[in-house]
Design an enzyme around this catalytic site. Structure first.
Site, PDB file in Angstrom:
ATOM      1  N   ARG A 115       0.842  -1.208   0.000  1.00  0.00           N
ATOM      2  CA  ARG A 115       0.000   0.000   0.000  1.00  0.00           C
ATOM      3  C   ARG A 115       0.873   1.252   0.000  1.00  0.00           C
ATOM      4  O   ARG A 115       0.547   2.265  -0.636  1.00  0.00           O
ATOM      5  CB  ARG A 115      -0.941  -0.020   1.212  1.00  0.00           C
ATOM      6  CG  ARG A 115      -2.003  -1.112   1.124  1.00  0.00           C
ATOM      7  CD  ARG A 115      -2.961  -1.051   2.296  1.00  0.00           C
ATOM      8  NE  ARG A 115      -3.730   0.194   2.290  1.00  0.00           N
ATOM      9  CZ  ARG A 115      -4.382   0.643   3.375  1.00  0.00           C
ATOM     10  NH1 ARG A 115      -4.316  -0.020   4.520  1.00  0.00           N
ATOM     11  NH2 ARG A 115      -5.075   1.760   3.320  1.00  0.00           N
TER      12      ARG A 115
ATOM     13  N   HIS B 140      -6.135   7.836  11.491  1.00  0.00           N
ATOM     14  CA  HIS B 140      -5.823   6.404  11.437  1.00  0.00           C
ATOM     15  C   HIS B 140      -4.351   6.161  11.125  1.00  0.00           C
ATOM     16  O   HIS B 140      -3.975   5.037  10.746  1.00  0.00           O
ATOM     17  CB  HIS B 140      -6.709   5.693  10.401  1.00  0.00           C
ATOM     18  CG  HIS B 140      -8.143   5.591  10.827  1.00  0.00           C
ATOM     19  ND1 HIS B 140      -9.140   5.207   9.962  1.00  0.00           N
ATOM     20  CD2 HIS B 140      -8.741   5.834  12.015  1.00  0.00           C
ATOM     21  CE1 HIS B 140     -10.298   5.215  10.617  1.00  0.00           C
ATOM     22  NE2 HIS B 140     -10.083   5.604  11.854  1.00  0.00           N
TER      23      HIS B 140
ATOM     24  N   CYS C 222      15.425   4.008  20.213  1.00  0.00           N
ATOM     25  CA  CYS C 222      15.776   3.077  21.310  1.00  0.00           C
ATOM     26  C   CYS C 222      16.514   1.842  20.815  1.00  0.00           C
ATOM     27  O   CYS C 222      16.923   0.999  21.606  1.00  0.00           O
ATOM     28  CB  CYS C 222      14.511   2.668  22.076  1.00  0.00           C
ATOM     29  SG  CYS C 222      13.465   1.498  21.182  1.00  0.00           S
TER      30      CYS C 222
ATOM     31  N   ILE D 221     -20.747   8.586  -3.707  1.00  0.00           N
ATOM     32  CA  ILE D 221     -21.427   8.137  -4.943  1.00  0.00           C
ATOM     33  C   ILE D 221     -22.758   7.475  -4.591  1.00  0.00           C
ATOM     34  O   ILE D 221     -23.584   7.199  -5.454  1.00  0.00           O
ATOM     35  CB  ILE D 221     -20.538   7.174  -5.766  1.00  0.00           C
ATOM     36  CG1 ILE D 221     -20.003   6.021  -4.912  1.00  0.00           C
ATOM     37  CG2 ILE D 221     -19.402   7.942  -6.432  1.00  0.00           C
ATOM     38  CD1 ILE D 221     -19.209   4.987  -5.693  1.00  0.00           C
TER      39      ILE D 221
HETATM   40  N1  APR Z   1     -16.262   9.760  -4.833  1.00  0.00           N
HETATM   41  C1  APR Z   1     -16.894   9.817  -3.628  1.00  0.00           C
HETATM   42  N2  APR Z   1     -17.115   8.726  -2.842  1.00  0.00           N
HETATM   43  C2  APR Z   1     -16.684   7.539  -3.315  1.00  0.00           C
HETATM   44  C3  APR Z   1     -16.018   7.392  -4.563  1.00  0.00           C
HETATM   45  C4  APR Z   1     -15.815   8.574  -5.327  1.00  0.00           C
HETATM   46  N3  APR Z   1     -15.204   8.532  -6.526  1.00  0.00           N
HETATM   47  N4  APR Z   1     -15.719   6.073  -4.744  1.00  0.00           N
HETATM   48  C5  APR Z   1     -16.163   5.424  -3.652  1.00  0.00           C
HETATM   49  N5  APR Z   1     -16.759   6.288  -2.794  1.00  0.00           N
HETATM   50  C6  APR Z   1     -17.347   6.006  -1.471  1.00  0.00           C
HETATM   51  C7  APR Z   1     -18.061   4.679  -1.366  1.00  0.00           C
HETATM   52  O1  APR Z   1     -19.419   4.801  -1.774  1.00  0.00           O
HETATM   53  C8  APR Z   1     -17.971   4.397   0.135  1.00  0.00           C
HETATM   54  O2  APR Z   1     -19.059   4.991   0.837  1.00  0.00           O
HETATM   55  O3  APR Z   1     -16.272   5.909  -0.563  1.00  0.00           O
HETATM   56  C9  APR Z   1     -16.670   5.092   0.542  1.00  0.00           C
HETATM   57  C10 APR Z   1     -15.550   4.131   0.865  1.00  0.00           C
HETATM   58  O4  APR Z   1     -15.968   3.380   1.993  1.00  0.00           O
HETATM   59  P1  APR Z   1     -14.946   2.372   2.680  1.00  0.00           P
HETATM   60  O5  APR Z   1     -14.323   1.501   1.639  1.00  0.00           O
HETATM   61  O6  APR Z   1     -15.681   1.743   3.831  1.00  0.00           O
HETATM   62  O7  APR Z   1     -13.768   3.297   3.232  1.00  0.00           O
HETATM   63  P2  APR Z   1     -13.815   4.227   4.528  1.00  0.00           P
HETATM   64  O8  APR Z   1     -15.189   4.696   4.821  1.00  0.00           O
HETATM   65  O9  APR Z   1     -12.759   5.250   4.349  1.00  0.00           O
HETATM   66  O10 APR Z   1     -13.340   3.209   5.687  1.00  0.00           O
HETATM   67  C11 APR Z   1     -13.162   3.772   6.963  1.00  0.00           C
HETATM   68  O11 APR Z   1     -12.372   1.624   7.762  1.00  0.00           O
HETATM   69  O12 APR Z   1     -11.118  -0.223   7.357  1.00  0.00           O
HETATM   70  C12 APR Z   1     -11.138   0.965   8.046  1.00  0.00           C
HETATM   71  O13 APR Z   1      -9.297   2.214   8.735  1.00  0.00           O
HETATM   72  C13 APR Z   1     -10.018   1.851   7.598  1.00  0.00           C
HETATM   73  O14 APR Z   1     -10.026   4.235   7.354  1.00  0.00           O
HETATM   74  C14 APR Z   1     -10.725   3.057   7.009  1.00  0.00           C
HETATM   75  C15 APR Z   1     -12.084   3.014   7.690  1.00  0.00           C
END
Ligand code: APR
Length: 230
Positions: A56, A106, A136, A199
């Site tokens: 990553r 995070h 350390c 989205i």
């Molecule tokens: N524009 C706007 N939103 C988008 C786009 C886009 N182009 N593409 C995807 N999304 C939205 C999806 O609809 C979804 O709601 O982004 C969101 C991604 O959700 P997750 O994959 O759950 O990611 P996130 O919400 O950041 O996860 C939160 O979970 O696993 C832990 O620590 C990790 O920080 C992360 C936390």
């Protein structure tokens, strides 16, 4: 309007080529959270975890910010008030786009942490189990990532920002993970207006005054232009 607090999630980096977590084929479809994003998983198989974050980190190093990140940097630069970005993301695309006030609740791929003395230093691109802490010298370096079951960073400061927010925006997050998913309720308690960019509506979408459906790279530039024209 003096203070805007912005929460971002993986969705803002999706159009920069970085995978989200819970979409079809997302990171949590490829790896079990308990294997790669918990202290127990790291203790069980540090090599697997280091390799997960090395991959990553390399991908994030190659990634470029998109128009969504750039719009938020422009907002911070030109808005007549304070703009704070609180991100759940561990990439550095907000910084690459020019945002300066960015809080990584995070953690960050570009940072390494010593599990013994809490020292932090810039992470090498490739980390391996047993890497020594430069402070350390113990072989206890780990990714500076907040894993499930660990406390997110800077929560007191984040809640102070939310208490003073006039406007709270949540961008590209599914609302699955707390405390971030609870920020909208906190902002509403402070009397802030609230807007969600996604989205599709998130799990907490109904708590927002306004939802802007679309890709962040499209919806954010328009939103920033509106705010700066006021
Ligand atoms: N524009 C706007 N939103 C988008 C786009 C886009 N182009 N593409 C995807 N999304 C939205 C999806 O609809 C979804 O709601 O982004 C969101 C991604 O959700 P997750 O994959 O759950 O990611 P996130 O919400 O950041 O996860 C939160 O979970 O696993 C832990 O620590 C990790 O920080 C992360 C936390």
């Amino acid at each position: 309007m003096r203070k805007i607090v912005i929460l971002t999630g993986a969705g803002i980096s999706a159009e920069s080529g970085l995978g989200t977590f819970r979409a079809e084929g997302g990171l949590w479809a490829q790896h079990r959270i308990e294997d790669v994003a918990t202290p127990e998983g790291f203790a069980r198989d540090p090599k697997l975890v280091m390799e997960f974050y090395n991959a990553r980190r390399a991908q994030a190093a190659e990634a470029a910010p998109n128009e969504g990140h750039r719009a938020l940097a422009r907002l911070e630069q030109d808005f007549d008030g304070e703009v704070v970005v609180v991100t759940q993301n561990v990439d550095d695309l907000h910084e690459k786009a020019g945002s300066r006030k960015v809080m990584h609740m995070h953690g960050a791929l570009k940072s390494a942490l010593c599990a013994t003395c809490d020292h932090r230093w810039p992470a090498p691109l490739v980390m391996a189990p047993g890497d020594a802490c430069p402070a350390c010298e113990r072989p206890t370096a780990r990714p500076d990532i907040v894993w499930f079951g660990e406390m997110p960073y800077d929560m007191d400061e984040i809640f102070e920002h939310l208490a003073g927010a006039d406007l709270f925006a949540s961008i590209g997050t599914s609302g699955n993970v707390y405390p971030a998913a609870g920020f909208v309720a906190e902002a509403r308690r402070s009397g802030a207006r609230t807007v969600e960019f996604n989205i599709e509506p998130s799990l907490v979408g109904s708590q927002f005054d306004d939802i802007r459906i679309g890709s962040a790279s499209q919806t954010l530039p328009r939103w920033v232009e509106e705010l700066l024209a006021r």
